[in-house]
Motif scaffolding. Structure first.
Motif, short mmCIF file in Angstrom:
data_model
loop_
_atom_site.label_atom_id
_atom_site.label_comp_id
_atom_site.label_asym_id
_atom_site.label_seq_id
_atom_site.Cartn_x
_atom_site.Cartn_y
_atom_site.Cartn_z
N GLU A 403 0.82 -1.20 0.00
CA GLU A 403 0.00 0.00 0.00
C GLU A 403 0.85 1.26 0.00
O GLU A 403 2.05 1.22 0.30
CB GLU A 403 -0.94 0.00 1.21
CG GLU A 403 -1.94 -1.16 1.20
CD GLU A 403 -2.91 -1.11 2.36
OE1 GLU A 403 -2.74 -0.26 3.26
OE2 GLU A 403 -3.87 -1.92 2.37
N VAL A 404 0.22 2.37 -0.34
CA VAL A 404 0.86 3.69 -0.37
C VAL A 404 0.35 4.49 0.83
O VAL A 404 -0.85 4.53 1.08
CB VAL A 404 0.52 4.43 -1.68
CG1 VAL A 404 1.15 5.83 -1.69
CG2 VAL A 404 0.97 3.62 -2.89
N LYS A 405 1.25 5.09 1.56
CA LYS A 405 0.88 5.94 2.68
C LYS A 405 1.24 7.39 2.36
O LYS A 405 2.32 7.67 1.85
CB LYS A 405 1.59 5.51 3.96
CG LYS A 405 1.31 4.05 4.37
CD LYS A 405 -0.16 3.83 4.70
CE LYS A 405 -0.41 2.41 5.17
NZ LYS A 405 -1.85 2.14 5.39
N ALA A 406 0.32 8.31 2.67
CA ALA A 406 0.53 9.72 2.36
C ALA A 406 0.56 10.54 3.64
O ALA A 406 -0.19 10.26 4.59
CB ALA A 406 -0.57 10.23 1.43
N GLY A 625 4.76 -2.86 2.46
CA GLY A 625 3.98 -4.01 2.91
C GLY A 625 4.87 -5.10 3.46
O GLY A 625 5.96 -5.35 2.93
N GLN A 626 4.43 -5.73 4.54
CA GLN A 626 5.15 -6.87 5.13
C GLN A 626 6.61 -6.54 5.44
O GLN A 626 7.52 -7.32 5.16
CB GLN A 626 5.08 -8.07 4.18
CG GLN A 626 3.68 -8.51 3.82
CD GLN A 626 2.91 -9.01 5.03
OE1 GLN A 626 3.46 -9.69 5.89
NE2 GLN A 626 1.62 -8.67 5.10
N GLY A 627 6.84 -5.34 6.01
CA GLY A 627 8.19 -4.97 6.40
C GLY A 627 9.13 -4.64 5.27
O GLY A 627 10.35 -4.57 5.46
N VAL A 628 8.59 -4.43 4.06
CA VAL A 628 9.40 -4.12 2.89
C VAL A 628 8.88 -2.84 2.25
O VAL A 628 7.67 -2.62 2.17
CB VAL A 628 9.35 -5.27 1.87
CG1 VAL A 628 10.19 -4.94 0.64
CG2 VAL A 628 9.83 -6.57 2.51
#
Length: 675
Positions: A403-406, A625-628
């Motif tokens: 996902e993208v976080k803004a 995602g998932q620590g990456v």
């Protein structure tokens, strides 16, 4: 309408071993059946794993009312399934057949000026028509009964681009439906008359049947009535979708259902209200070919789509391999541009990259539209790039689900836009979309990832919120913004915002009244400028145009003053402290370049770090995602750039502490262990 979304397992679409979906609209009925095996062989060569079929096939599937012919579609299903290619099955209700309009002429669309539209296009049925809704449900039910549990079926694609090319209908049936909608909304005529301000020009209604759709009249029609008709029209289209969706779901409960939005390019549909009605958000996007910075508009559309999806991954259902066919000048994409476009959508949250269409049409209105298999065939540059993109997407499968976080959000409200775009506003040069585009472009250049948000939505996760065009702002939205600033948020508000309420009535207390304490000022009078007129601000080289306000300060700090023009000596840009946050107000139109004066300070207030050493032409966005983390870097410039990000470029396989991004190139860098 559904109070909560029905979310079947999207493994049906993306697979238990996730893969980015790649393909496009396939219209084999336009071609001899002997060609179908060749098409499928080429799909496998290109890496295609999903195709959309049946979208414009109503006349073939139901040649006469109630008589179905599924033989050709059965054969197509079998061939695609054998080849391992998944199917997005469309309901063909965007293009009813000739027999339908012959039998039900009342279902034809009537325009605002009273013209009845004829047959021969698409999207041309009255959405309020009982006959159209009944026929749509019937064909959707027939398809669901036959294919709803077919193992090749990955997703249902209902209709096509709701709201285009027709969103409003002024037929008798639509007028009756509008009256019912109004009765449900207001309950009494007294409430309606109050909301619409019908005391003006003697428009009060004494009977429900006296109300009609706001057709063309001698002068400007009541703007509150126009605004409600826009709401009703969006809702009527949504009802059509829900009717088909629910018919399908009853027979095919485990298969996700969607329709293709046009986020940012179809202004007539309020997609905030549609988002929870689909199982996964899908979008169509086409570049404005003559825009030399079309990559910014693409990014805006992708960010808006992701925001409508609530931050979840989404599908790019359509874009083009090269030129489209409906713009005044259909400029072809340059070498590498198709891949940049596709990977920009991917970088901003798309888990499916699809095109219109697979094979270029020889006939019809879109025969000059580009395709995955162009008229030039498989020896063409486009075909080579289609195959290369398919190979690249195979290398990027691990991004699926990330996902993208803004850190920042721009306020986006279709109802406000509908209201602002009506007649008799203070200046025809004031455009909500122009201001949104300018603010977004500024933040794109600054590498600040942006979500879009409704003014009443939860804004607490954002350090910075920008309101470039909130002409209509409800009291609930104003209270939301007040709480946001008081809690430590940074807010930037542009001119002609917080002017009217949800009925298009000026707020009690005057302009910007609901944000007066937030902004620390009031606007006494609008001072729009003449065409071409500019005003000088008291910073060297800083000018505005189109607009100025006569501002009275009520606690705000003056950051910039008008040196000349109708507001000479008065505040041009202000900054106010409220609680733990800051609120900026910009009372004139600044260019994208000059907006840096405001945004650089607002970033500081918000605690947003903006990289200072990256070229403007470098697009940079992150999926996690998932620590990456995955840094997607796209070089839209003509010079190479060394990006100081360590990790593995998934496209080339190269590891390093930095990566060279060539002109026109893309890098997707995996950085393990990032936050």
């Amino acid at each position: 309408m559904s109070p909560t979304p029905h979310r079947p397992n999207l493994d049906r679409l993306f697979g238990e071993v996730p893969a980015i979906k790649y393909g496009g609209d396939y219209n084999p009925e336009q071609w001899p059946e002997e060609l179908w095996p060749t098409d499928i062989e080429l799909m496998r060569e290109a890496g295609v794993n999903l195709v959309s079929i049946g979208i414009f096939s109503w006349a073939l599937l139901e040649p006469r009312e109630g008589e179905y012919d599924f033989g050709w579609l059965d054969r197509l299903f079998a061939m695609l399934h054998e080849a391992g290619i998944r199917i997005s099955l469309g309901t063909p209700t965007a293009s009813p057949p000739a027999w339908f309009f012959h039998r039900y002429p009342e279902a034809r669309v009537v325009t605002r000026d009273g013209m009845t539209l004829g047959f021969g296009s698409r999207g041309m049925a009255d959405p309020s028509s009982a006959a159209y809704r009944r026929a749509s449900a019937s064909i959707a039910n027939a398809l669901a009964e036959r294919y709803g549990k077919h193992p090749a079926l990955a997703i249902w694609h209902v209709h096509n681009e709701y709201g285009a090319p027709v969103s409003e209908c002024y037929s008798d049936e639509s007028c009756r439906a509008f009256r019912i909608w109004l009765q449900e909304r207001y309950g009494t005529l007294d409430a309606l008359n109050a909301a619409w301000g019908t005391a003006f020009w003697g428009q009060a209604y004494g009977e429900w049947e006296h109300i009609s759709a706001p057709a063309e009249s001698a002068s400007v029609v009541n703007p509150a009535q126009r605004l409600d008709f826009a709401r009703f029209s969006s809702n009527a289209l949504l009802e059509c979708f829900i009717i088909e969706r629910d018919v399908i779901r009853a027979k095919s409960p485990d298969v996700p259902i969607t329709t293709n939005f046009m986020a940012g390019t179809c202004p007539s549909v309020d997609l905030w209200k549609w988002a929870n009605e689909v199982d996964i958000v899908a979008n169509d996007h086409y570049l404005i070919a003559e825009d030399t910075r079309a990559q910014v508009g693409l990014a805006l559309s992708a960010d808006l789509t992701r925001s409508i999806a609530g931050g979840r991954p989404w599908m790019l259902m359509e874009h083009s391999t090269s030129a489209v066919n409906w713009q005044p000048r259909n400029v072809a994409k340059r070498p590498g541009e198709m891949a940049r476009n596709a990977l920009a959508h991917l970088g901003r949250g798309a888990d499916a990259i699809m095109f219109f269409q697979w094979r270029a049409s020889r006939s019809g209105a879109e025969k000059f539209h580009s395709a995955m298999v162009p008229h030039a065939g498989t020896r063409s540059r486009i075909w080579s790039e289609v195959c290369a993109l398919g190979s690249d997407l195979g290398r990027l499968a691990e991004l699926t689900g990330s996902e993208v976080k803004a850190e920042a959000a721009i306020l986006w409200d279709w109802e406000s836009f509908w209201a602002q775009d009506l007649e008799w506003r203070p200046s025809e040069d004031v455009s909500h979309r122009e201001r949104i585009d300018a603010c977004y472009d500024r933040m794109w250049r600054d590498k600040v990832t942006v979500d879009f948000a409704h003014p009443e939505a939860d804004l607490t996760s954002y350090r910075l919120v920008v309101a470039p065009a909130s002409y209509l702002l409800s009291q609930a939205a104003a209270d939301n913004l007040r709480r946001y600033v008081e809690a430590g948020g940074t807010l930037v508000v542009s001119y002609f915002s917080a002017i009217v309420d949800q009925y298009d009535a000026v707020h009690p207390g005057g302009y910007v009244a609901p944000l007066r304490d937030v902004l620390g000022l009031t606007v006494e009078e609008f001072l729009p400028l003449r065409a071409g007129e500019k005003v000088q601000l008291d910073q060297p080289g800083l000018t505005g145009d189109v607009w100025a306000d006569a501002i009275t300060l009520e606690g705000a700090e003056v950051m910039t003053v008008f040196e000349d023009g109708p507001a000479a000596g008065g505040p041009a840009i202000t900054r106010n402290t409220l609680g733990d946050g800051k609120a900026w107000y910009v009372s004139t139109r600044l260019t994208v370049e000059d907006l840096a004066v405001v945004f650089n300070r607002a970033y500081q207030d918000a605690g947003i770090d903006v990289p200072a050493d990256l070229p403007e032409e470098l697009e940079l966005v992150r999926r996690s995602g998932q620590g990456v983390d995955y840094q997607i870097a796209i070089n839209h410039g003509d010079k190479p750039f060394d990006l100081a990000v360590g990790g593995t470029d998934l496209l080339s396989g190269q590891d390093g502490d930095s990566h060279k991004v060539p002109p026109g190139g893309v890098r997707v860098i995996r950085t393990a262990g990032a936050s």
